[in-house]
Design a protein around this motif. Structure first.
Motif, PDB file in Angstrom:
ATOM      1  N   HIS A 207      -3.078  -0.899  -2.455  1.00  0.00           N
ATOM      2  CA  HIS A 207      -2.326  -0.985  -1.200  1.00  0.00           C
ATOM      3  C   HIS A 207      -3.279  -0.566  -0.082  1.00  0.00           C
TER       4      HIS A 207
ATOM      5  N   ARG B 157      -3.844  -0.410   4.247  1.00  0.00           N
ATOM      6  CA  ARG B 157      -3.313  -0.486   5.608  1.00  0.00           C
ATOM      7  C   ARG B 157      -4.528  -0.624   6.524  1.00  0.00           C
TER       8      ARG B 157
ATOM      9  N   GLU C 260      -0.751  -4.845   6.256  1.00  0.00           N
ATOM     10  CA  GLU C 260      -0.646  -4.215   4.941  1.00  0.00           C
ATOM     11  C   GLU C 260      -1.000  -5.247   3.884  1.00  0.00           C
TER      12      GLU C 260
END
Length: 130
Positions: A51, A53, A63
């Motif tokens: 993940h 950002r 994202e």
């Protein structure tokens, strides 16, 4: 280099501005980032998901989530490490990235480890802390 350790898994990142793939006049800036994931603990783990950002200099955030990294879900035994290189484009000459990996232990326990925040800086803007 930027480094962070979570649950005995150390993640180190080195961003590199790619001048030859960037077009500042067209608002296109590209970075590679080299990642090293080192298992400093005493249990075998597997990287399952990522993940990210990604925030540009204007504060716009993207994202990114997915399985594994660069098409792999590496298994790391105690003392082992895995390295890979990936990249990201931005419409601004600087930005910042931060994220996490979801790991799985041999016992099936899922847990997240942090990827340190790292600055994406190009020579086309005065260096500033993002």
């Amino acid at each position: 280099m930027y480094s962070q350790t979570t649950q005995a898994i150390c993640v180190t990142v080195q961003p590199i501005y790619l001048e030859d793939q960037s077009s500042p006049a067209e608002g296109h800036y590209v970075w590679a980032y080299q990642v090293r994931i080192e298992n400093q603990g005493n249990r075998t783990v597997q990287l399952r998901r990522r993940h990210w950002r990604i925030t540009d200099a204007r504060g716009r955030t993207q994202e990114v989530r997915g399985d594994g990294v660069v098409g792999e879900q590496p298994v790391l035994r105690p003392g082992e490490s895995f390295e890979y290189t990936s990249g990201t484009p931005l419409p601004t000459p600087s930005g910042i990235m931060v994220g996490s990996y979801t790991m799985e232990s041999e016992a099936g326990e899922m847990f997240d480890i942090g990827i340190p925040a790292f600055s994406l800086d190009s020579p086309h803007e005065a260096v500033r802390l993002n």
